[in-house]
Enzyme design. Structure first.
Site, PDB file in Angstrom:
ATOM      1  N   GLY A   1      -8.503   9.389 -12.435  1.00 13.34           N
ATOM      2  CA  GLY A   1      -9.847   9.806 -11.991  1.00 13.34           C
ATOM      3  C   GLY A   1     -10.611   8.679 -11.318  1.00 13.34           C
ATOM      4  O   GLY A   1     -10.016   7.701 -10.847  1.00 13.34           O
TER       5      GLY A   1
ATOM      6  N   GLY B   1      -8.262   5.822  -1.814  1.00 19.35           N
ATOM      7  CA  GLY B   1      -6.849   5.611  -2.151  1.00 19.35           C
ATOM      8  C   GLY B   1      -6.274   6.863  -2.794  1.00 19.35           C
ATOM      9  O   GLY B   1      -5.199   7.352  -2.399  1.00 19.35           O
ATOM     10  N   HIS B   2      -6.988   7.389  -3.800  1.00 17.31           N
ATOM     11  CA  HIS B   2      -6.538   8.635  -4.447  1.00 17.31           C
ATOM     12  C   HIS B   2      -6.488   9.784  -3.432  1.00 17.31           C
ATOM     13  O   HIS B   2      -5.544  10.576  -3.410  1.00 17.31           O
ATOM     14  CB  HIS B   2      -7.500   9.037  -5.570  1.00 17.31           C
ATOM     15  CG  HIS B   2      -7.610   8.041  -6.678  1.00 17.31           C
ATOM     16  ND1 HIS B   2      -8.725   7.259  -6.858  1.00 17.31           N
ATOM     17  CD2 HIS B   2      -6.751   7.702  -7.668  1.00 17.31           C
ATOM     18  CE1 HIS B   2      -8.548   6.487  -7.913  1.00 17.31           C
ATOM     19  NE2 HIS B   2      -7.359   6.729  -8.425  1.00 17.31           N
TER      20      HIS B   2
ATOM     21  N   GLN C   1       1.255   2.295  -3.202  1.00 13.75           N
ATOM     22  CA  GLN C   1       1.921   0.991  -3.094  1.00 13.75           C
ATOM     23  C   GLN C   1       1.095  -0.109  -3.750  1.00 13.75           C
ATOM     24  O   GLN C   1       1.617  -1.140  -4.137  1.00 13.75           O
ATOM     25  CB  GLN C   1       2.169   0.674  -1.611  1.00 13.75           C
ATOM     26  CG  GLN C   1       2.647  -0.727  -1.290  1.00 13.75           C
ATOM     27  CD  GLN C   1       4.046  -1.015  -1.832  1.00 13.75           C
ATOM     28  OE1 GLN C   1       4.819  -0.087  -2.129  1.00 13.75           O
ATOM     29  NE2 GLN C   1       4.383  -2.286  -1.957  1.00 13.75           N
TER      30      GLN C   1
ATOM     31  N   ASP D   1       0.002  -0.247  -6.615  1.00 17.55           N
ATOM     32  CA  ASP D   1       0.580  -0.491  -7.941  1.00 17.55           C
ATOM     33  C   ASP D   1       2.096  -0.541  -7.796  1.00 17.55           C
ATOM     34  O   ASP D   1       2.830   0.332  -8.284  1.00 17.55           O
ATOM     35  CB  ASP D   1       0.134   0.607  -8.906  1.00 17.55           C
ATOM     36  CG  ASP D   1      -1.368   0.618  -9.091  1.00 17.55           C
ATOM     37  OD1 ASP D   1      -1.857  -0.100  -9.969  1.00 17.55           O
ATOM     38  OD2 ASP D   1      -2.080   1.301  -8.317  1.00 17.55           O
TER      39      ASP D   1
ATOM     40  N   GLN E   1       4.317  -0.408 -10.844  1.00 13.02           N
ATOM     41  CA  GLN E   1       4.315   0.948 -11.421  1.00 13.02           C
ATOM     42  C   GLN E   1       5.317   1.831 -10.669  1.00 13.02           C
ATOM     43  O   GLN E   1       6.076   2.592 -11.273  1.00 13.02           O
ATOM     44  CB  GLN E   1       2.903   1.526 -11.330  1.00 13.02           C
ATOM     45  CG  GLN E   1       2.781   2.964 -11.732  1.00 13.02           C
ATOM     46  CD  GLN E   1       1.334   3.387 -11.866  1.00 13.02           C
ATOM     47  OE1 GLN E   1       0.709   3.144 -12.881  1.00 13.02           O
ATOM     48  NE2 GLN E   1       0.800   4.008 -10.837  1.00 13.02           N
TER      49      GLN E   1
END
Ligand code: AMP
Length: 285
Positions: free
Chosen positions: A31, A36-37, A149, A151, A154
């Protein structure tokens, strides 16, 4: 856009989509949406018939209770942004829905999750990430899943989970979205004071400086790291790490061979920021 909060309601909504023969895209998030999201949601919209976004501030990946407590939450704002981005289904589960009492199973990834943030944030960080993403993959069973990218570690951890546990999911990695001055967008940026916000631009400058000398032919990790460290020092930033690693294994490399990932983590004031760049000796992405 439909919003669901339970696993049952999620499954019901997905059954409908699947019976229509839709391809399903998943964007896992915590959230506090920023561009970016939104870029991940738009990429999913382009590639998939049915776009699912999960919004869950996953407690098991936080090593710092204060960091978890201060995580920004605004479901109303996030719902409006997701709807505008063309999301079909928003899944906002409670902690109990994801972690029932006596939850006792974890997904632990060795090697790739032990360096960089896995080292500085502790082993539970990527264990928490891998566990919650595995659960989301099982619940949604997407054809494609979208990650940033920014992260990079991850991404490497999740790709390893997908390969090792035989998920038939294509992992799509989307480029890091930045502010005009180069700062990578992050929900943590809202916690920067104006002075820290200015200093934080040094992370991208450090990566750019290293990319530039790499373009000039310099490939040694020591030289690339030193250039980045010098740039950070000018803004009085003592990083948690500056490391040149293999993008797949996340293990340190002595020199760029083909391509390598230069990754930085640093506290700028209270907020902990990360950024990275893919370095090649004839340029960087
Ligand atoms: P988060 O909500 O921080 O867990 O992030 C959810 C997804 O958005 C992850 O796949 C992140 O890598 C991705 N993401 C976060 N920041 C950015 C950014 N600046 N550019 C692109 N993707 C991002």
């Amino acid at each position: 856009m439909e919003t669901v909060t339970t696993k049952n309601a999620l499954r019901t909504a997905l059954e409908r989509a699947r019976s229509d023969g839709d391809s399903i895209g998943l964007v896992p998030t915590m959230g506090a949406f920023h561009d970016g999201h939104i870029s991940l949601m738009r990429a999913a919209r382009e590639r998939c018939d049915f776009v699912v976004v999960s919004l869950f501030v996953n407690p098991t990946q936080f090593n710092d209770a204060a960091d978890l407590d201060s995580y920004p939450i605004d479901h109303e704002r996030d719902s409006a942004l997701a709807e505008t981005a063309g999301v079909d289904l928003l899944f906002i589960p409670s902690r109990e829905e994801i972690y029932p009492t006596d939850f006792s199973t974890t997904v632990s990834v060795t090697g790739v999750s032990k360096t960089l943030c896995g080292h500085s944030r502790g082993p539970q960080h990527f264990q928490g990430v891998a566990t919650v993403v595995t659960k989301l993959f099982n619940l949604v069973q997407p054809d494609l899943a979208f990650f940033g990218q920014k992260d990079a570690q991850q991404v490497a951890v999740i790709k390893r989970v997908v390969r090792d546990l035989d998920f038939e999911i294509e992992i799509v990695v989307c480029p890091t979205v930045r502010e005009p001055d180069g700062l990578a967008l992050s929900s943590r940026n809202t916690h920067l004071t104006p002075v820290e916000r200015e200093r934080a631009t040094a992370l991208n400058r450090a990566l750019t400086a290293a990319s530039e000398i790499a373009r000039g032919g310099e490939g040694s990790a020591a030289a690339l790291k030193q250039v980045a460290l010098d740039e950070l020092a000018e803004s009085e930033i003592e990083p948690e790490y500056v490391e040149l690693v293999s993008p797949e294994t996340m293990q340190p490399v002595e020199a760029v061979e083909g391509s390598a990932l230069l990754a930085i983590a640093a506290h700028v004031g209270q907020p902990r920021l990360i950024d990275n760049a893919v370095i090649t000796t004839n340029g960087s992405q």
